[in-house]
Design a protein around this motif. Structure first.
Motif: not given
Length: 843
Positions: A427-437, A439-447
């Motif tokens: 199970d890597f659900t927690d890691r997947k959620k962290m990766e999504d978060a 990725r969203s953080s990186e997108e926000r940072s890039r913005t």
């Protein structure tokens, strides 16, 4: 040991003819006459194809019952004339041939039999015709239309007319194919077994009917440690204990009474040297010529070591099963042919939420485990080709309906000769959620990077530009594509190029961020600009350096302004010298006032500390007795009483917190607070604080972003409890006074204090709350503040929170300041030095 005689391979009472037909010996049987029977069989007669009896409308009941019985029996029954034409056949007989009675009656049996079977049948019926005697249970074999070799037992009799003249034959056929296969397999197994025994040299022995050894080979002597002369005077009772001897007697007695052999029973013996051994023994009854039992013969194999290995293997299997069950990874074994789950471990049970009984015997399709069924099909296709699949990403659906992300590794395994599939699921659900978060953080940072006013860039380790934001492009006048094609000497002269190269080398070598390095550049239009450069390393997830990123600030105008300031300062310095005398006089007066104010402040703090202690004692009684009543220790309460008690408890808790704040402030003012300094992770303290307020932020649908620079992710020397109190107060204020759906951010970065030159960390708490009026800012950190800002005075306090926060920060030689715009939000920034000046080493 090899037996002294080879086992019998022929069945008693049977003989095998050269053409493969087995016959039961019977009295008066004659040899088959060679060739055809002439007129008796083999020639057509006018009656060919006609039944041996006539049908009439008055068929009597006895004949009808006879026909009904023939149709119902399991044996095949057939009547045919002397030429072989079928007159009658029942359903079973027709099935032997692979047809129906209607199609067979009137045709010749030769049409449906192969030449070998035809010849064998002709020989049997020639004997019947010649002798007039019935043939009973004659064995034959033939290859049917299905390509399978069949074995049948044929019984036949002669049909005669009223004058006794032969008219045809009746035959019964019983399918013994399965029995023959079993017999042949048994014969082959026995032959193979005895052949192996002869080859490997097992022990062989014979005893009389009482169990006394009458014959042994050398292997028996070697296995037991006795000489031949000693053993020939002994029985099993002499080499076994009482319990084992009784077990052996029961087995030998069974062989004696039934006459059946017993194979592979365990014989526990005591060798001559006293050691114990286990033998695997097969025994059979020996008879004399008259068939009378005279003793036993047997084969013995020493399996002592094998038993030890089996026990060790069983222990190993138990360990494997235990490891299988407690493995942190989910493990499933399925049959390949139908995908049924035959074994699941506890991790898989926990992962899916199903019980073991619900899973075993079912397929993953039955349990609706796959979110996308195509994922399973792709895995099976790859297993079919490669026999192994590693880290296939898929989605599962738990019993609760919750979807989870899993990595699947699978392989094809053989269990007991049956093909299975072994599945390992992680199970890597927690890691997947962290990766999504992330990725969203990186997108926000890039913005954010794209929109910040400061020029920003990223480069590889060789200094090649990989990314720039709009501000960098505006400063330089080049686009990203142009910068990738332009040599860096185009915008850096030799002197400044050397500065930049040395800067990059230092950052790469030390891993530190280098800040505020002044460099002169030439922009695209040829203009010279002075910039302030800060550079740090970019690292991959393993910490390996992959490039550089940095901020560029144009300080050209700032430098011009600084020059003007320096000139102004010169004029001011001359003016200030005339004021120094007056300042010294005024300073002396103020010093006296300061001493008086400090004495008054200390007296006030002492008074507040004493009175707070006096308040706390009765308040504790109020809170304690309220809890006693709420716990119903003196009886039940009605609804209104319970409501009022909650009011009293809440008010007491609030008042206790206020008194605690007053005491803390008093202790700090009187200098009676000592810091418990230790090396603490800054990120750990911030994370702990955010977790304490996570539920409140979730209820208000607020978003919090935490941004810690790489060089700020370190340990600093502080009193953890007190700095945690500072962080909690600032962050809880931000949460409390930020409306629903608002945004809160925490940013930490390395800096150097201009006044002292001390290196430390700035932690900025920014919210989108109601903000503070400009006229209220000067009094924001005063104790018992009277301004209307919610940061100093709410319905739950007395305005001590920020005052206490400021004192705690200053105890650490730090500073706190605020920037706020009324109606737009506030930013509280705390500076904490990396090391404390006072005595106390880092732990």
């Amino acid at each position: 040991m090899s037996p002294q005689k080879k086992p019998e391979t022929k069945s008693a009472g049977k003989k095998i003819s050269g053409n493969g037909v087995r016959r039961i010996s019977r009295k008066g049987s004659a040899k088959a006459a060679p060739g055809r029977l002439g007129k008796a069989i083999g020639k057509r007669t006018p009656s060919s194809g006609m039944p041996a009896f006539k049908h009439t409308d008055s068929l009597d009941l006895k004949e009808e019952r006879y026909r009904t019985i023939l149709e119902a029996i399991e044996e095949g029954f057939c009547e045919f004339d002397l030429d072989g034409n079928i007159l009658f056949v029942n359903e079973t007989g027709a099935k032997f041939i692979g047809s129906t009675p209607e199609k067979l009656i009137g045709t010749n049996f030769r049409k449906y039999t192969d030449p070998a079977l035809t010849g064998n049948l002709l020989n049997v019926f020639k004997d019947i015709y010649k002798t007039g005697e019935a043939a009973r249970r004659v064995e034959m074999e033939f290859v049917g239309k299905d390509g399978i070799r069949h074995h049948v037992e044929i019984s036949g009799t002669l049909m005669r007319d009223a004058e006794g003249k032969p008219t045809g034959f009746r035959g019964l056929a019983h399918d013994i194919t399965q029995r023959k296969w079993t017999e042949e397999a048994l014969l082959q197994s026995e032959a193979k077994y005895f052949s192996i025994v002869e080859g490997i040299g097992d022990a062989y022995f014979e005893t009389d009917i009482t169990g006394i050894f009458t014959f042994i080979n050398d292997k028996v002597c070697k296995d037991l440690g006795y000489s031949r002369e000693e053993l020939l005077r002994m029985s099993n009772r002499d080499i076994q204990d009482e319990t084992s001897s009784q077990e052996t007697y029961a087995i030998f007695n069974e062989v004696y009474e039934t006459g059946r052999s017993v194979k592979e029973f365990q014989f526990k013996a005591i060798r001559k040297d006293g050691t114990r051994a286990i033998f695997e023994i097969s025994i059979s009854l020996m008879r004399d010529a008259q068939g009378k039992p005279i003793g036993f013969r047997g084969l013995s194999r020493d399996i002592t070591e094998r038993k030890k290995i089996e026990e060790a293997l069983k222990a190993s299997e138990d360990k494997f099963r235990k490891a299988f069950m407690i493995s942190p990874d989910s493990v499933v074994i399925t049959r390949w042919v139908d995908n049924v789950m035959v074994s699941v471990n506890s991790s898989f049970i926990e992962l899916t939420g199903y019980e073991e009984e619900e899973l075993t015997g079912k397929t993953s399709k039955d349990m609706h485990l796959w979110k996308d069924w195509a994922d399973r099909e792709r895995i099976l296709e790859k297993l079919e080709v490669d026999a192994v699949v590693n880290n296939f990403e898929a989605r599962f659906v738990k019993k609760t309906g919750e979807m989870i992300y899993v990595f699947i590794s699978a392989s094809v395994i053989d269990l007991g000769g049956v093909r299975h599939a072994l599945w390992i699921i992680r199970d890597f659900t927690d890691r997947k959620k962290m990766e999504d978060a992330l990725r969203s953080s990186e997108e926000r940072s890039r913005t954010i990077i794209d929109t910040i006013p400061d020029p920003y860039f990223e480069s590889d380790l060789k200094g090649r530009i990989l990314y720039i934001n709009a501000a960098f492009s505006s400063l330089m006048g080049y686009t990203l594509e142009e910068l990738r094609q332009v040599n860096y000497l185009t915008y850096l002269d030799d002197k400044n190029n050397t500065i930049v190269v040395d800067l990059y080398k230092t950052v790469y070598r030390t891993g530190l961020t280098m800040k505020n390095v002044d460099v002169e550049i030439t922009v695209k239009n040829g203009e010279k600009r002075l910039v302030n450069l800060s550079v740090s390393l970019i690292r991959d997830p393993e910490g390996k350096p992959t490039g550089f990123h940095g901020i560029v600030r144009d300080i050209t105008e700032k430098k011009k302004a600084e020059e003007l300031i320096r000139q102004s300062e010169k004029s001011l310095r001359e003016y200030s010298e005339t004021l120094e005398a007056r300042v010294r006089e005024r300073t002396a007066e103020l010093e006296k006032s300061k001493v008086a104010a400090e004495v008054a402040s200390r007296a006030k703090s002492d008074f507040m500390a004493n009175i707070s202690h006096e308040f706390q004692t009765p308040l504790n009684s109020v809170i304690g007795f309220t809890k006693v009543l709420q716990d119903r220790m003196f009886g039940e309460l009605n609804e209104k009483q319970d409501e009022f008690l909650r009011y009293i408890a809440d008010a007491g808790t609030s008042l206790s917190r206020i008194i605690t704040e007053i005491l803390d402030a008093s202790h700090i003012s009187t200098g009676s607070v000592n810091l418990n300094l230790m090396s603490i992770s800054l990120v750990g303290m911030l994370s702990k604080t955010s977790k304490m307020l996570a539920l409140l932020m979730e209820e208000k649908n607020q978003v919090m972003a935490m941004d810690v620079d790489l060089d700020a992710d370190i340990r600093i020397e502080v009193d953890e409890q007190k700095i945690q109190q500072v962080f909690f107060h600032l962050l809880s204020n931000a949460v409390k006074y930020t409306p629903e759906g608002g945004k809160i951010s925490v940013r930490a970065f390395r800096t150097r204090q201009e006044s002292s030159g001390r290196e430390g960390i700035n932690i900025a708490f920014t919210d989108t709350g109601i903000g503070i009026k400009a006229e209220d800012l000067p009094r924001l950190f005063q104790a018992f503040g009277t301004l209307e800002s919610p940061y100093t005075r709410s319905g739950e306090g007395i305005g001590m929170g920020l005052a206490l926060t400021k004192k705690l920060v200053e105890l650490h030689d730090g500073t706190i300041h605020v920037e706020s715009e009324y109606g737009r939000g506030s930013c509280f920034t705390v500076f904490l030095p990396l090391r404390q000046k006072q005595a106390g080493l880092m732990e």
